[in-house]
Write a protein that holds these residues in place. Sequence first.
Motif, PDB file in Angstrom:
ATOM      1  N   PHE A 250     -12.438   2.399  -3.109  1.00 32.84           N
ATOM      2  CA  PHE A 250     -11.951   2.625  -1.741  1.00 32.84           C
ATOM      3  C   PHE A 250     -10.976   1.522  -1.329  1.00 32.84           C
ATOM      4  O   PHE A 250      -9.895   1.799  -0.783  1.00 32.84           O
ATOM      5  CB  PHE A 250     -13.147   2.662  -0.790  1.00 32.84           C
ATOM      6  CG  PHE A 250     -12.788   2.818   0.664  1.00 32.84           C
ATOM      7  CD1 PHE A 250     -12.629   4.077   1.217  1.00 32.84           C
ATOM      8  CD2 PHE A 250     -12.633   1.703   1.481  1.00 32.84           C
ATOM      9  CE1 PHE A 250     -12.299   4.221   2.561  1.00 32.84           C
ATOM     10  CE2 PHE A 250     -12.308   1.843   2.818  1.00 32.84           C
ATOM     11  CZ  PHE A 250     -12.140   3.105   3.364  1.00 32.84           C
ATOM     12  N   VAL A 251     -11.347   0.270  -1.586  1.00 30.52           N
ATOM     13  CA  VAL A 251     -10.491  -0.857  -1.215  1.00 30.52           C
ATOM     14  C   VAL A 251      -9.151  -0.777  -1.941  1.00 30.52           C
ATOM     15  O   VAL A 251      -8.081  -0.957  -1.334  1.00 30.52           O
ATOM     16  CB  VAL A 251     -11.194  -2.191  -1.527  1.00 30.52           C
ATOM     17  CG1 VAL A 251     -10.231  -3.363  -1.380  1.00 30.52           C
ATOM     18  CG2 VAL A 251     -12.409  -2.379  -0.624  1.00 30.52           C
ATOM     19  N   LEU A 252      -9.189  -0.496  -3.235  1.00 32.25           N
ATOM     20  CA  LEU A 252      -7.944  -0.454  -4.017  1.00 32.25           C
ATOM     21  C   LEU A 252      -7.070   0.728  -3.626  1.00 32.25           C
ATOM     22  O   LEU A 252      -5.853   0.580  -3.433  1.00 32.25           O
ATOM     23  CB  LEU A 252      -8.280  -0.384  -5.507  1.00 32.25           C
ATOM     24  CG  LEU A 252      -8.970  -1.615  -6.100  1.00 32.25           C
ATOM     25  CD1 LEU A 252      -9.345  -1.364  -7.561  1.00 32.25           C
ATOM     26  CD2 LEU A 252      -8.068  -2.840  -5.993  1.00 32.25           C
ATOM     27  N   LEU A 253      -7.662   1.910  -3.513  1.00 34.63           N
ATOM     28  CA  LEU A 253      -6.893   3.123  -3.215  1.00 34.63           C
ATOM     29  C   LEU A 253      -6.253   3.067  -1.831  1.00 34.63           C
ATOM     30  O   LEU A 253      -5.027   3.150  -1.690  1.00 34.63           O
ATOM     31  CB  LEU A 253      -7.804   4.347  -3.321  1.00 34.63           C
ATOM     32  CG  LEU A 253      -7.189   5.698  -2.926  1.00 34.63           C
ATOM     33  CD1 LEU A 253      -6.083   6.086  -3.894  1.00 34.63           C
ATOM     34  CD2 LEU A 253      -8.250   6.788  -2.872  1.00 34.63           C
ATOM     35  N   TRP A 254      -7.088   2.903  -0.805  1.00 30.52           N
ATOM     36  CA  TRP A 254      -6.559   2.973   0.550  1.00 30.52           C
ATOM     37  C   TRP A 254      -5.865   1.685   0.957  1.00 30.52           C
ATOM     38  O   TRP A 254      -4.955   1.714   1.799  1.00 30.52           O
ATOM     39  CB  TRP A 254      -7.665   3.358   1.522  1.00 30.52           C
ATOM     40  CG  TRP A 254      -8.138   4.758   1.256  1.00 30.52           C
ATOM     41  CD1 TRP A 254      -9.304   5.140   0.667  1.00 30.52           C
ATOM     42  CD2 TRP A 254      -7.398   5.953   1.512  1.00 30.52           C
ATOM     43  NE1 TRP A 254      -9.345   6.509   0.544  1.00 30.52           N
ATOM     44  CE2 TRP A 254      -8.203   7.033   1.044  1.00 30.52           C
ATOM     45  CE3 TRP A 254      -6.158   6.221   2.076  1.00 30.52           C
ATOM     46  CZ2 TRP A 254      -7.781   8.366   1.148  1.00 30.52           C
ATOM     47  CZ3 TRP A 254      -5.746   7.543   2.169  1.00 30.52           C
ATOM     48  CH2 TRP A 254      -6.542   8.593   1.716  1.00 30.52           C
ATOM     49  N   GLY A 255      -6.252   0.568   0.341  1.00 29.95           N
ATOM     50  CA  GLY A 255      -5.515  -0.662   0.590  1.00 29.95           C
ATOM     51  C   GLY A 255      -4.082  -0.543   0.103  1.00 29.95           C
ATOM     52  O   GLY A 255      -3.130  -0.902   0.820  1.00 29.95           O
ATOM     53  N   ALA A 256      -3.902  -0.025  -1.101  1.00 31.53           N
ATOM     54  CA  ALA A 256      -2.561   0.139  -1.662  1.00 31.53           C
ATOM     55  C   ALA A 256      -1.726   1.120  -0.836  1.00 31.53           C
ATOM     56  O   ALA A 256      -0.536   0.887  -0.571  1.00 31.53           O
ATOM     57  CB  ALA A 256      -2.663   0.619  -3.104  1.00 31.53           C
ATOM     58  N   ILE A 257      -2.350   2.218  -0.419  1.00 32.47           N
ATOM     59  CA  ILE A 257      -1.620   3.222   0.369  1.00 32.47           C
ATOM     60  C   ILE A 257      -1.197   2.648   1.715  1.00 32.47           C
ATOM     61  O   ILE A 257      -0.047   2.840   2.165  1.00 32.47           O
ATOM     62  CB  ILE A 257      -2.487   4.481   0.549  1.00 32.47           C
ATOM     63  CG1 ILE A 257      -2.596   5.220  -0.787  1.00 32.47           C
ATOM     64  CG2 ILE A 257      -1.911   5.403   1.626  1.00 32.47           C
ATOM     65  CD1 ILE A 257      -3.612   6.342  -0.799  1.00 32.47           C
ATOM     66  N   ASN A 258      -2.084   1.920   2.372  1.00 30.78           N
ATOM     67  CA  ASN A 258      -1.725   1.337   3.667  1.00 30.78           C
ATOM     68  C   ASN A 258      -0.648   0.271   3.532  1.00 30.78           C
ATOM     69  O   ASN A 258       0.240   0.165   4.395  1.00 30.78           O
ATOM     70  CB  ASN A 258      -2.972   0.763   4.343  1.00 30.78           C
ATOM     71  CG  ASN A 258      -3.798   1.829   5.053  1.00 30.78           C
ATOM     72  OD1 ASN A 258      -3.292   2.583   5.862  1.00 30.78           O
ATOM     73  ND2 ASN A 258      -5.077   1.900   4.718  1.00 30.78           N
ATOM     74  N   VAL A 259      -0.715  -0.513   2.476  1.00 31.97           N
ATOM     75  CA  VAL A 259       0.333  -1.506   2.252  1.00 31.97           C
ATOM     76  C   VAL A 259       1.670  -0.812   2.042  1.00 31.97           C
ATOM     77  O   VAL A 259       2.700  -1.219   2.601  1.00 31.97           O
ATOM     78  CB  VAL A 259      -0.017  -2.394   1.038  1.00 31.97           C
ATOM     79  CG1 VAL A 259       1.208  -3.190   0.586  1.00 31.97           C
ATOM     80  CG2 VAL A 259      -1.155  -3.344   1.389  1.00 31.97           C
TER      81      VAL A 259
END
Length: 292
Positions: A250-259
Motif C-alpha cells: 500500500f505504501v509503495l503503490l499509493w505513495g508512488a502514485i501520489n508523488v
Amino acid sequence: MGSEDGGDGSIAASTTTAHRPARAELQTRLDDLIRDNRFTVAVVFPVVGAVLLVGSAEGVLPPPLTFDPLLILLGTLVMRSPLLVGVAPLIDRRAALGVVGLAGYAYTVEFVGLRTGVPYGDFHYAIDLGPTVAGVPIGLPVFFLPLVCNAYLLCLLLLGPRAGAARVRLPAVVGTVVAMDLVLDPGAAALGFWTYPGGGPVYGVPLSNFAGWILSATVTVLVLDAVLDRAALRSRLDACEFALDDLVSFVLLWGAINVYFGNWGAAAVGGLFGLGLLYTDRFDVPAPIRWP
C-alpha cells in the motif's frame, strides 16, 4: 455395531481431528509460499502496478492493458495474499460469518452511496473495476476490508499493551483507517478510478467522503473486535513476519502514485505508514538476491 465403531460421536470427532492436521499442513505450505516470494509480492507487484496505473491514466498504454479490470483485481489479490494467509489460522466459523456480514455491509453502503451520495458524498466510478452487482464492483470487499484489517494489525503492534483497552484501540484503528483513505482517495481520484462531481478540498475529494469512512471503519472495527480472538491474533502477528506486507505494498503503490501527481500531503501521510512499519520492524522485505 456401536461398540465397534465408537458411535456417531466418535466418528464425527475422528473426522474433525483428521481435518486439523490437513489444515495445519496447508497453512504451513501457504506460509512458506509467501515467505519465499515476499519481495515479488510486496515490492515488485506494487511498483509494476503503479507504473501500469499511471501509464493508463496518461494514455500511454495500449487499450488491452489500459485499466484492465482483471489485472487490477488480480494484482490486488496478490498484494493482499500476505494478509489473507497471515490471518487465515484465526478464521473460525464465527470470524467467517463476521467477514461475510462485513462484505454485505460494504456492498450495501456502496449501493446506497452511489444512488444517494450518503455517506461518502456524490461520486461515481469512472473506470471499469470488473463485474458489478447493481453497479457495485464484486471485488469491493477485496479493496476495502483488508485496509481496515491492516490498520487493526498495525495498531495492535504500535499500541502494545494499551491495545487491550477498547477506549484506546477502537478510536486508534478508526483514525488509522481514515488516514489510509487520505492516501488512497487522492491517488485513486487522480488516476480517475472514481470522480466527485462537486470536487472537494482534499485533492478534489470532499470531506463527506472521510466522514463516510469514519462510519464504515467504525462498523468494521466493531465487528472485527467481536469476532476475532485478539490474544491469538497478537500471537500470530508476533510469529508471522509477513502479515503486514500488504501494508508495505500500500505504501509503495499509493505513495508512488501520489508523488507522481504531486499530491504531496497524501504522499507524506503514506510516508508515516512507512515509518510505522519501520518502527514495528515490519518493513523488512528481504532482497531478491541473497549473497553467500
